[in-house]
Motif scaffolding. Structure first.
Motif, PDB file in Angstrom:
ATOM      1  N   GLN A  56       0.844  -1.112  -0.017  1.00 33.43           N
ATOM      2  CA  GLN A  56       0.067   0.079   0.041  1.00 33.43           C
ATOM      3  C   GLN A  56       0.876   1.106  -0.084  1.00 33.43           C
ATOM      4  OE1 GLN A  56      -2.931   0.248   3.219  1.00 33.43           O
ATOM      5  NE2 GLN A  56      -3.499   2.401   2.975  1.00 33.43           N
ATOM      6  N   PRO A  57       0.892   2.164  -1.041  1.00 35.44           N
ATOM      7  CA  PRO A  57       1.518   3.323  -1.171  1.00 35.44           C
ATOM      8  C   PRO A  57       1.109   4.240   0.039  1.00 35.44           C
ATOM      9  CG  PRO A  57       0.636   2.876  -3.177  1.00 35.44           C
ATOM     10  CD  PRO A  57      -0.049   1.943  -2.329  1.00 35.44           C
ATOM     11  N   GLU A  58       2.120   5.085   0.459  1.00 35.71           N
ATOM     12  CA  GLU A  58       2.113   6.116   1.630  1.00 35.71           C
ATOM     13  C   GLU A  58       1.020   7.080   0.799  1.00 35.71           C
ATOM     14  OE1 GLU A  58       4.068   7.670   4.297  1.00 35.71           O
ATOM     15  OE2 GLU A  58       5.411   5.727   4.464  1.00 35.71           O
ATOM     16  N   GLY A  59      -0.026   7.326   1.610  1.00 36.18           N
ATOM     17  CA  GLY A  59      -0.841   8.545   1.285  1.00 36.18           C
ATOM     18  C   GLY A  59      -2.157   7.926   0.417  1.00 36.18           C
ATOM     19  N   LYS A  60      -2.158   6.517   0.181  1.00 35.13           N
ATOM     20  CA  LYS A  60      -3.308   6.156  -0.404  1.00 35.13           C
ATOM     21  C   LYS A  60      -4.184   5.175   0.633  1.00 35.13           C
ATOM     22  CE  LYS A  60      -2.800   5.818  -5.381  1.00 35.13           C
ATOM     23  NZ  LYS A  60      -3.500   5.116  -6.529  1.00 35.13           N
ATOM     24  N   GLU A  61      -5.300   5.190   0.770  1.00 35.65           N
ATOM     25  CA  GLU A  61      -6.054   4.630   1.672  1.00 35.65           C
ATOM     26  C   GLU A  61      -6.453   3.059   1.108  1.00 35.65           C
ATOM     27  OE1 GLU A  61      -8.762   6.253   3.923  1.00 35.65           O
ATOM     28  OE2 GLU A  61      -8.079   8.411   3.766  1.00 35.65           O
ATOM     29  N   TYR A 100      -1.919  -0.425  -7.613  1.00 34.97           N
ATOM     30  CA  TYR A 100      -2.849  -0.577  -6.284  1.00 34.97           C
ATOM     31  C   TYR A 100      -3.996   0.499  -6.520  1.00 34.97           C
ATOM     32  CZ  TYR A 100      -3.597  -0.463  -1.377  1.00 34.97           C
ATOM     33  OH  TYR A 100      -4.353  -0.618  -0.044  1.00 34.97           O
ATOM     34  N   GLY A 101      -5.155  -0.082  -6.002  1.00 30.98           N
ATOM     35  CA  GLY A 101      -6.557   0.682  -6.185  1.00 30.98           C
ATOM     36  C   GLY A 101      -7.315   0.300  -7.408  1.00 30.98           C
ATOM     37  N   GLU A 102      -6.696  -0.493  -8.204  1.00 34.31           N
ATOM     38  CA  GLU A 102      -7.433  -0.848  -9.598  1.00 34.31           C
ATOM     39  C   GLU A 102      -7.424  -2.470  -9.643  1.00 34.31           C
ATOM     40  OE1 GLU A 102      -5.257   0.414 -13.084  1.00 34.31           O
ATOM     41  OE2 GLU A 102      -5.647   2.538 -12.344  1.00 34.31           O
ATOM     42  N   GLY A 103      -8.628  -3.021 -10.182  1.00 32.56           N
ATOM     43  CA  GLY A 103      -8.575  -4.422 -10.479  1.00 32.56           C
ATOM     44  C   GLY A 103     -10.080  -4.850 -10.817  1.00 32.56           C
ATOM     45  N   HIS A 104     -10.459  -6.173 -10.217  1.00 32.33           N
ATOM     46  CA  HIS A 104     -11.741  -6.475 -10.596  1.00 32.33           C
ATOM     47  C   HIS A 104     -12.096  -7.402  -9.522  1.00 32.33           C
ATOM     48  CE1 HIS A 104      -8.917  -9.702 -11.717  1.00 32.33           C
ATOM     49  NE2 HIS A 104      -9.669 -10.547 -11.399  1.00 32.33           N
ATOM     50  N   ALA A 105     -13.251  -8.005  -9.466  1.00 29.50           N
ATOM     51  CA  ALA A 105     -13.838  -8.824  -8.464  1.00 29.50           C
ATOM     52  C   ALA A 105     -13.855 -10.291  -8.721  1.00 29.50           C
ATOM     53  CB  ALA A 105     -14.810  -8.201  -7.851  1.00 29.50           C
TER      54      ALA A 105
END
Length: 157
Positions: A56-61, A100-105
């Motif tokens: 998890q990158p810093e600053g990204k929730e 990070y923060g992208e993808g699918h389910a």
């Protein structure tokens, strides 16, 4: 003119060998018509070490997921309510570089995998009557899990 003399013993041995080869060929054809050897077939696709998800990158929730299921008849309208997550479509190839923060389910109905979801809203049609459990988990575009999932039970009457 040349005369060939074949003994009865050689004729019987040749017939037995031919019969064994014929039976073995039919067995292999019925068992596995395209891939003769099962020993070299991978059971699960492997993921190269370079495809590991980034931290998890810093600053990204961290992404979050909730489900909203509305049942009408034998159809369930499902909305995936996400935060800090964007659905990206499948381009036919597994992306080795995870974002990070992208993808699918990945979708599971009553514990069985039903497919991958590339948009936040979809329909489940022709559901049998009774109680069902819907589980959805978020994944990177390379199919590695975020380890974020939501579960909801619903009833089709």
């Amino acid at each position: 003119m040349k005369v060939v003399i074949v003994s009865l013993r050689n004729l019987i041995l040749g017939g037995i060998v031919l019969l064994i080869v014929l039976v073995a060929g039919i067995f292999l054809l019925v068992k596995d018509p395209l891939n003769v050897s099962d020993s070299y077939r991978q059971q699960e696709s492997s993921v190269p070490a370079s495809a590991m998800p980034m931290v998890q990158p810093e600053g990204k929730e961290k992404p979050s997921l909730n489900l909203d299921v509305k049942v009408e008849g034998n159809t369930a309208e499902v909305s995936l309510l996400t935060q800090n997550f964007q659905f990206v479509s499948d381009n036919g190839e597994m992306d080795l570089q995870a974002v990070y923060g992208e993808g699918h389910a990945h979708l599971y109905l009553n514990g069985e995998p039903k497919g991958m979801i590339y948009q936040p809203e979809f329909l489940l049609k022709k559901l049998p009557k009774g109680e069902h459990e819907l589980r959805v988990e978020l994944n990177y575009s390379n199919h590695l899990p975020y380890k974020i999932e939501a579960v909801q039970k619903f009833v089709v009457e």
